[in-house]
Design a protein around this motif. Structure first.
Motif, PDB file in Angstrom:
ATOM      1  N   LEU A   1      15.430  10.511  24.621  1.00 14.97           N
ATOM      2  CA  LEU A   1      14.009  10.272  24.376  1.00 14.97           C
ATOM      3  C   LEU A   1      13.273  10.092  25.695  1.00 14.97           C
ATOM      4  O   LEU A   1      12.204  10.663  25.916  1.00 14.97           O
ATOM      5  CB  LEU A   1      13.817   9.036  23.495  1.00 14.97           C
ATOM      6  N   ASN A   2      13.860   9.289  26.608  1.00 13.29           N
ATOM      7  CA  ASN A   2      13.255   9.044  27.916  1.00 13.29           C
ATOM      8  C   ASN A   2      13.953   9.836  29.024  1.00 13.29           C
ATOM      9  O   ASN A   2      13.322  10.518  29.801  1.00 13.29           O
ATOM     10  CB  ASN A   2      13.298   7.544  28.241  1.00 13.29           C
ATOM     11  N   ASN A   3      15.302   9.742  29.088  1.00 12.76           N
ATOM     12  CA  ASN A   3      16.118  10.516  30.021  1.00 12.76           C
ATOM     13  C   ASN A   3      17.587  10.292  29.680  1.00 12.76           C
ATOM     14  O   ASN A   3      17.905   9.734  28.622  1.00 12.76           O
ATOM     15  CB  ASN A   3      15.826  10.130  31.482  1.00 12.76           C
ATOM     16  N   TYR A   4      18.479  10.685  30.586  1.00 10.90           N
ATOM     17  CA  TYR A   4      19.914  10.609  30.296  1.00 10.90           C
ATOM     18  C   TYR A   4      20.422   9.190  30.083  1.00 10.90           C
ATOM     19  O   TYR A   4      21.438   8.966  29.421  1.00 10.90           O
ATOM     20  CB  TYR A   4      20.708  11.282  31.424  1.00 10.90           C
ATOM     21  N   THR A   5      19.709   8.201  30.603  1.00  5.69           N
ATOM     22  CA  THR A   5      20.182   6.813  30.474  1.00  5.69           C
ATOM     23  C   THR A   5      20.144   6.317  29.027  1.00  5.69           C
ATOM     24  O   THR A   5      20.734   5.288  28.718  1.00  5.69           O
ATOM     25  CB  THR A   5      19.338   5.867  31.350  1.00  5.69           C
ATOM     26  N   ASP A   6      19.447   7.051  28.152  1.00  2.81           N
ATOM     27  CA  ASP A   6      19.444   6.675  26.734  1.00  2.81           C
ATOM     28  C   ASP A   6      20.847   6.743  26.137  1.00  2.81           C
ATOM     29  O   ASP A   6      21.113   6.119  25.101  1.00  2.81           O
ATOM     30  CB  ASP A   6      18.510   7.584  25.930  1.00  2.81           C
ATOM     31  N   PHE A   7      21.732   7.509  26.778  1.00  2.00           N
ATOM     32  CA  PHE A   7      23.092   7.663  26.262  1.00  2.00           C
ATOM     33  C   PHE A   7      24.095   6.718  26.927  1.00  2.00           C
ATOM     34  O   PHE A   7      25.283   6.762  26.616  1.00  2.00           O
ATOM     35  CB  PHE A   7      23.566   9.117  26.446  1.00  2.00           C
TER      36      PHE A   7
ATOM     37  N   LYS B   1      28.811  22.309  32.607  1.00  4.10           N
ATOM     38  CA  LYS B   1      29.968  21.942  31.796  1.00  4.10           C
ATOM     39  C   LYS B   1      30.307  20.474  31.918  1.00  4.10           C
ATOM     40  O   LYS B   1      30.623  19.801  30.946  1.00  4.10           O
ATOM     41  CB  LYS B   1      31.179  22.796  32.203  1.00  4.10           C
ATOM     42  N   SER B   2      30.275  19.960  33.124  1.00  2.36           N
ATOM     43  CA  SER B   2      30.582  18.544  33.353  1.00  2.36           C
ATOM     44  C   SER B   2      29.280  17.808  33.638  1.00  2.36           C
ATOM     45  O   SER B   2      28.550  18.146  34.582  1.00  2.36           O
ATOM     46  CB  SER B   2      31.546  18.393  34.538  1.00  2.36           C
ATOM     47  N   CYS B   3      28.981  16.816  32.811  1.00  2.00           N
ATOM     48  CA  CYS B   3      27.712  16.097  32.970  1.00  2.00           C
ATOM     49  C   CYS B   3      27.977  14.608  33.135  1.00  2.00           C
ATOM     50  O   CYS B   3      28.087  13.867  32.155  1.00  2.00           O
ATOM     51  CB  CYS B   3      26.806  16.350  31.760  1.00  2.00           C
ATOM     52  N   ASN B   4      28.101  14.170  34.379  1.00  2.00           N
ATOM     53  CA  ASN B   4      28.261  12.746  34.667  1.00  2.00           C
ATOM     54  C   ASN B   4      26.962  12.185  35.221  1.00  2.00           C
ATOM     55  O   ASN B   4      25.964  12.906  35.359  1.00  2.00           O
ATOM     56  CB  ASN B   4      29.426  12.519  35.642  1.00  2.00           C
ATOM     57  N   SER B   5      26.964  10.929  35.566  1.00  2.00           N
ATOM     58  CA  SER B   5      25.735  10.277  36.014  1.00  2.00           C
ATOM     59  C   SER B   5      25.194  10.880  37.300  1.00  2.00           C
ATOM     60  O   SER B   5      23.972  10.988  37.486  1.00  2.00           O
ATOM     61  CB  SER B   5      25.991   8.777  36.211  1.00  2.00           C
ATOM     62  N   THR B   6      26.087  11.313  38.199  1.00  2.00           N
ATOM     63  CA  THR B   6      25.646  11.898  39.467  1.00  2.00           C
ATOM     64  C   THR B   6      24.903  13.209  39.239  1.00  2.00           C
ATOM     65  O   THR B   6      23.793  13.418  39.761  1.00  2.00           O
ATOM     66  CB  THR B   6      26.848  12.154  40.386  1.00  2.00           C
ATOM     67  N   VAL B   7      25.503  14.099  38.437  1.00  2.00           N
ATOM     68  CA  VAL B   7      24.872  15.389  38.152  1.00  2.00           C
ATOM     69  C   VAL B   7      23.585  15.195  37.359  1.00  2.00           C
ATOM     70  O   VAL B   7      22.568  15.842  37.631  1.00  2.00           O
ATOM     71  CB  VAL B   7      25.837  16.311  37.369  1.00  2.00           C
ATOM     72  N   ALA B   8      23.619  14.298  36.372  1.00  2.00           N
ATOM     73  CA  ALA B   8      22.433  14.050  35.547  1.00  2.00           C
ATOM     74  C   ALA B   8      21.276  13.524  36.388  1.00  2.00           C
ATOM     75  O   ALA B   8      20.119  13.915  36.192  1.00  2.00           O
ATOM     76  CB  ALA B   8      22.767  13.061  34.435  1.00  2.00           C
ATOM     77  N   GLU B   9      21.584  12.664  37.345  1.00  2.00           N
ATOM     78  CA  GLU B   9      20.541  12.118  38.204  1.00  2.00           C
ATOM     79  C   GLU B   9      19.965  13.203  39.114  1.00  2.00           C
ATOM     80  O   GLU B   9      18.760  13.232  39.376  1.00  2.00           O
ATOM     81  CB  GLU B   9      21.092  10.971  39.040  1.00  2.00           C
ATOM     82  N   GLU B  10      20.826  14.097  39.599  1.00  2.13           N
ATOM     83  CA  GLU B  10      20.361  15.184  40.466  1.00  2.13           C
ATOM     84  C   GLU B  10      19.481  16.173  39.699  1.00  2.13           C
ATOM     85  O   GLU B  10      18.463  16.636  40.208  1.00  2.13           O
ATOM     86  CB  GLU B  10      21.560  15.927  41.070  1.00  2.13           C
ATOM     87  N   MET B  11      19.889  16.503  38.481  1.00  2.00           N
ATOM     88  CA  MET B  11      19.126  17.450  37.674  1.00  2.00           C
ATOM     89  C   MET B  11      17.783  16.876  37.236  1.00  2.00           C
ATOM     90  O   MET B  11      16.785  17.585  37.121  1.00  2.00           O
ATOM     91  CB  MET B  11      19.938  17.861  36.431  1.00  2.00           C
ATOM     92  N   ALA B  12      17.769  15.565  36.976  1.00  2.00           N
ATOM     93  CA  ALA B  12      16.533  14.860  36.587  1.00  2.00           C
ATOM     94  C   ALA B  12      15.820  15.544  35.417  1.00  2.00           C
ATOM     95  O   ALA B  12      14.606  15.779  35.452  1.00  2.00           O
ATOM     96  CB  ALA B  12      15.596  14.736  37.783  1.00  2.00           C
ATOM     97  N   VAL B  13      16.590  15.881  34.378  1.00  2.00           N
ATOM     98  CA  VAL B  13      15.995  16.477  33.185  1.00  2.00           C
ATOM     99  C   VAL B  13      15.142  15.440  32.470  1.00  2.00           C
ATOM    100  O   VAL B  13      15.599  14.321  32.224  1.00  2.00           O
ATOM    101  CB  VAL B  13      17.099  17.007  32.236  1.00  2.00           C
ATOM    102  N   GLN B  14      13.912  15.790  32.147  1.00  2.00           N
ATOM    103  CA  GLN B  14      12.998  14.835  31.530  1.00  2.00           C
ATOM    104  C   GLN B  14      13.374  14.543  30.086  1.00  2.00           C
ATOM    105  O   GLN B  14      14.064  15.320  29.428  1.00  2.00           O
ATOM    106  CB  GLN B  14      11.564  15.351  31.583  1.00  2.00           C
ATOM    107  N   GLY B  15      12.894  13.398  29.604  1.00  2.00           N
ATOM    108  CA  GLY B  15      13.140  13.008  28.225  1.00  2.00           C
ATOM    109  C   GLY B  15      12.325  13.846  27.258  1.00  2.00           C
ATOM    110  O   GLY B  15      11.298  14.432  27.617  1.00  2.00           O
TER     111      GLY B  15
END
Length: 237
Positions: free
Chosen positions: A152-158, A179-193
């Motif tokens: 809803l907001n970003n990856y931290t919702d999970f 394929k691999s989505c960890n906190s480091t990659v998610a933070e770099e990609m910064a996909v919006q909620g």
């Protein structure tokens, strides 16, 4: 009396259409509630709206029930020339009109508050149901893929969710389908909620949304005016 009869017939036909539309929406809402998976298979891939964030079944049932009531009051009230039913029709439409105006004001002025309320309601569901409930998971997967958003907001919702604990990572949509989505990659990609993305789509199409809202408001005002015209003319008969 020719004008009165014409308006009365138009009132009956217009509200009959509303009544049938309400019945259809109510039926679809019940179908979604009882057999949501088959509904999703047919329509899920076509949907990218805010309806995917809320419970579609209950929304359709509520809207359908309201339209049924409005259609019945307007149609039967005009046909029977009942002042009581016409006044009830006017009152219900007036309440809905006021509620729509209030909702529009709140949406414009308190967007941040709306985001806070949705976060408090939706985020716990993401943590508990995503990856557990197949229908809920598929709806969110479709939403995040089509809108290109995450949570809803970003990856931290999970964070600390069932999905994160069992898969040791985030949904692929949170890392732009890596394929691999960890906190480091998610933070770099910064996909919006999804809330921000959907809100941006609404703002982009504000003219269309405003036109639809104005059209609905005009119909409601016209309906109230016609019901009051019939109500007042009944005293002259």
């Amino acid at each position: 009396m020719g004008c009165f009869t014409f308006i009365k017939v138009m009132m009956i036909l217009f509200n009959l259409a509303i009544f049938l539309s309400g019945g259809t929406l109510l039926g679809v809402g019940i179908w979604v509630k009882v057999d949501g998976e088959s509904f999703l298979k047919i329509f899920g891939t076509l949907s990218t709206s805010i309806l995917q964030v809320v419970n579609v079944a209950y929304l359709l049932i509520v809207i359908g029930a309201i339209l049924l009531v409005i259609g019945f009051l307007g149609c039967y009230g005009a046909q029977k020339e009942s002042k009581c039913l016409l006044m009830m029709f006017f009152s219900v439409v007036l309440i809905i009109f006021i509620a729509e105006v209030a909702a529009a004001v709140v949406a414009l002025v308190f967007t941040g508050l709306a985001e806070t309320l949705l976060t408090g309601l939706v985020t716990p569901l993401l943590k508990e149901k995503y990856g557990v409930n197949d229908t809920f998971t598929e709806i969110w997967n479709i939403t995040m893929t089509k809108v290109r958003c995450c949570g809803l907001n970003n990856y931290t919702d999970f964070d600390n969710s069932y999905f994160y604990e069992t898969h040791h990572g985030y949904p692929r949509q949170c890392c732009d389908m890596e394929k691999s989505c960890n906190s480091t990659v998610a933070e770099e990609m910064a996909v919006q909620g999804c809330f921000k993305q959907i809100l941006e789509e609404i703002r982009t199409n504000a003219g269309v949304a405003g036109g639809v809202a104005a059209g609905i408001a005009a119909l409601e005002i016209a309906s109230m005016a016609v019901s009051m015209y019939l109500y007042c003319r009944l005293d002259e008969k």
